[in-house]
Design an enzyme around this catalytic site. Structure first.
Site, mmCIF file in Angstrom:
data_model
loop_
_atom_site.group_PDB
_atom_site.id
_atom_site.type_symbol
_atom_site.label_atom_id
_atom_site.label_comp_id
_atom_site.label_asym_id
_atom_site.label_seq_id
_atom_site.Cartn_x
_atom_site.Cartn_y
_atom_site.Cartn_z
ATOM 1 N N CYS A 35 -26.672 23.341 28.943
ATOM 2 C CA CYS A 35 -26.754 23.011 27.644
ATOM 3 C C CYS A 35 -25.695 23.942 26.744
ATOM 4 C CB CYS A 35 -27.581 22.680 26.994
ATOM 5 S SG CYS A 35 -28.661 24.307 26.671
ATOM 6 N N ASP A 37 -26.395 26.425 25.154
ATOM 7 C CA ASP A 37 -27.025 27.145 23.893
ATOM 8 C C ASP A 37 -27.248 28.776 24.292
ATOM 9 O OD1 ASP A 37 -27.131 24.625 23.031
ATOM 10 O OD2 ASP A 37 -29.197 24.433 22.992
ATOM 11 N N CYS A 60 -29.927 23.925 19.841
ATOM 12 C CA CYS A 60 -30.519 23.018 19.627
ATOM 13 C C CYS A 60 -31.565 23.123 18.630
ATOM 14 C CB CYS A 60 -30.710 21.880 20.754
ATOM 15 S SG CYS A 60 -32.346 22.764 21.498
ATOM 16 N N CYS A 104 -35.955 24.893 26.195
ATOM 17 C CA CYS A 104 -35.574 25.368 25.126
ATOM 18 C C CYS A 104 -36.329 26.503 24.780
ATOM 19 C CB CYS A 104 -35.516 24.469 23.951
ATOM 20 S SG CYS A 104 -34.601 23.094 24.367
HETATM 21 FE FE1 FES Z 1 -30.691 23.857 25.478
HETATM 22 FE FE2 FES Z 1 -32.253 23.225 23.625
HETATM 23 S S1 FES Z 1 -30.799 21.898 24.752
HETATM 24 S S2 FES Z 1 -31.870 25.137 24.492
#
Ligand code: FES
Length: 128
Positions: A35, A37, A60, A104
């Site tokens: 993702c 992040d 996110c 996450c």
């Molecule tokens: Fe990757 Fe939340 S979508 S940490």
């Protein structure tokens, strides 16, 4: 039906412990390649107690809520307890996360462990 619990929304909208600790005793940064992040944790440790913790999360809403909750769960706790923190405990404290958002909370667990590893590598056993 709401996808996210009120606790998730609360910690997303009003995240606790956001920021940087300039003279942190341990800093950990982790990311999720899928993702994209990124989460960074700063720990201040006195006498084996997490006296302060701050985070910066580029990610996110669930990642922000997870980091916020994770910092609340370890603040004021002994290092040994922080080391035991699991992503499941973070997700449970948030009253759950959707399955596809569980990674996450994994990021929050990993960021804290990475900051603790950094602390141990810098301070060795003299502060145990
Ligand atoms: Fe990757 Fe939340 S979508 S940490």
């Amino acid at each position: 039906m709401a996808l996210y619990s009120e606790k998730v929304m609360d910690h997303f909208r009003n995240p606790r412990n956001v920021g940087v600790i300039e003279d942190a005793d341990g800093v950990g940064e982790v990311g999720n390649a899928k993702c994209g992040d990124i989460m960074k944790m700063y720990l201040k440790i006195d006498d084996n107690i997490i006296s302060d913790v701050k985070f910066e999360t580029f990610g996110c809403g669930s990642a922000i809520a997870s980091s916020s909750m994770a910092t609340e769960l370890i603040k004021g706790k002994p290092v040994s307890e922080a080391m035991q923190l699991t992503n499941k405990a973070v997700a449970e404290a948030l009253d759950g996360l959707p399955d596809y958002k569980m990674h996450c909370s994994v990021l929050a667990e990993e960021a804290i462990k990475s900051a603790l590893d950094d602390y141990y590598s810098k301070h060795g056993s003299d502060k145990q």
